[in-house]
Design a protein around this motif. Structure first.
Motif, mmCIF file in Angstrom:
data_model
loop_
_atom_site.group_PDB
_atom_site.id
_atom_site.type_symbol
_atom_site.label_atom_id
_atom_site.label_comp_id
_atom_site.label_asym_id
_atom_site.label_seq_id
_atom_site.Cartn_x
_atom_site.Cartn_y
_atom_site.Cartn_z
ATOM 1 N N UNK A 97 0.797 -1.232 0.000
ATOM 2 C CA UNK A 97 0.000 0.000 0.000
ATOM 3 C C UNK A 97 0.828 1.280 0.000
ATOM 4 N N UNK A 98 2.161 1.198 -0.046
ATOM 5 C CA UNK A 98 2.977 2.407 -0.136
ATOM 6 C C UNK A 98 2.980 2.889 -1.584
ATOM 7 N N UNK A 99 3.183 4.191 -1.759
ATOM 8 C CA UNK A 99 3.152 4.785 -3.100
ATOM 9 C C UNK A 99 4.502 5.405 -3.433
ATOM 10 N N UNK A 100 4.762 5.483 -4.737
ATOM 11 C CA UNK A 100 6.011 6.053 -5.223
ATOM 12 C C UNK A 100 5.710 6.837 -6.496
ATOM 13 N N UNK A 101 6.251 8.047 -6.618
ATOM 14 C CA UNK A 101 6.065 8.880 -7.800
ATOM 15 C C UNK A 101 7.363 8.938 -8.583
ATOM 16 N N UNK A 102 7.261 8.880 -9.919
ATOM 17 C CA UNK A 102 8.445 8.977 -10.757
ATOM 18 C C UNK A 102 8.095 9.595 -12.097
ATOM 19 N N UNK A 103 9.078 10.213 -12.722
ATOM 20 C CA UNK A 103 8.947 10.759 -14.079
ATOM 21 C C UNK A 103 9.723 9.827 -14.991
ATOM 22 N N UNK A 104 9.058 9.363 -16.051
ATOM 23 C CA UNK A 104 9.688 8.366 -16.906
ATOM 24 C C UNK A 104 9.225 8.484 -18.348
ATOM 25 N N UNK A 105 10.002 7.907 -19.215
ATOM 26 C CA UNK A 105 9.676 7.802 -20.630
ATOM 27 C C UNK A 105 8.915 6.502 -20.836
ATOM 28 N N UNK A 106 7.775 6.562 -21.542
ATOM 29 C CA UNK A 106 6.999 5.360 -21.839
ATOM 30 C C UNK A 106 6.792 5.259 -23.340
ATOM 31 N N UNK A 107 6.585 4.056 -23.814
ATOM 32 C CA UNK A 107 6.323 3.840 -25.232
ATOM 33 C C UNK A 107 4.925 4.337 -25.559
ATOM 34 N N UNK A 108 4.782 5.042 -26.672
ATOM 35 C CA UNK A 108 3.451 5.522 -27.051
ATOM 36 C C UNK A 108 2.536 4.368 -27.439
ATOM 37 N N UNK A 109 3.124 3.204 -27.705
ATOM 38 C CA UNK A 109 2.325 2.024 -28.028
ATOM 39 C C UNK A 109 1.847 1.296 -26.782
ATOM 40 N N UNK A 110 2.516 1.505 -25.643
ATOM 41 C CA UNK A 110 2.167 0.818 -24.388
ATOM 42 C C UNK A 110 2.127 1.803 -23.226
ATOM 43 N N UNK A 111 1.306 2.832 -23.334
ATOM 44 C CA UNK A 111 1.165 3.792 -22.241
ATOM 45 C C UNK A 111 0.364 3.117 -21.133
ATOM 46 N N UNK A 112 0.907 3.077 -19.914
ATOM 47 C CA UNK A 112 0.169 2.422 -18.828
ATOM 48 C C UNK A 112 -1.076 3.221 -18.451
ATOM 49 N N UNK A 113 -2.115 2.510 -18.074
ATOM 50 C CA UNK A 113 -3.378 3.130 -17.653
ATOM 51 C C UNK A 113 -3.565 2.932 -16.149
#
Length: 137
Positions: A97-113
């Motif tokens: 249940x802990x949370x973590x924030x990050x800035x990252x590069x993602x593939x435009x074909x597999x953007x997480x939802x």
């Protein structure tokens, strides 16, 4: 190996120049910093950092470093693109249940939802930090 010794490939030289530009060192870095201004230069540094993190993650996963499963809680677009792939701000939740924030590069074909499972890898440079390793398979 080149005719006159061990020369770097174009890709290696390109990465080296990009890192110098992002750090503001060398001729290219100083000129870029002078022309862009502080705000745009910091955005450039963030984009180059996202590229380097992606390369680091690929190397870590290939070497067998274990991944940590997490669930996407929120995702926001930063407006930055690297090779037409978006740089996003992710907030993920671990099993405890802990949370973590990050800035990252993602593939435009597999953007997480929101609600999807993703994999993270512990960042060897920053204890307690994680790098995005893609969607869970």
């Amino acid at each position: 190996m080149g005719l006159f010794g061990n020369r770097k490939s174009r890709e290696e030289r390109g990465v080296e120049i990009a890192n110098k530009v992002a750090s503001g060192k060398g001729f290219y870095g100083r000129v870029t910093k002078a022309f862009l201004g502080d705000e745009d230069f910091s955005r450039l540094q963030g984009a180059v950092g996202a590229i380097n993190n992606g390369v680091d993650v690929q190397a870590l996963v290939a070497s067998g470093v274990p991944t940590v499963p997490a669930t996407v809680v929120s995702i926001e677009d930063t407006g930055q693109l690297v090779n037409f792939d978006p740089v996003v701000d992710l907030v993920v939740q671990f099993a405890d249940e802990s949370r973590f924030a990050l800035r990252t590069l993602v593939s435009k074909l597999r953007i997480p939802r929101v609600g999807e499972a993703v994999r993270l890898v512990a960042d060897p440079r920053l204890p307690g930090a994680y790098l995005y390793a893609g969607p869970a398979e």
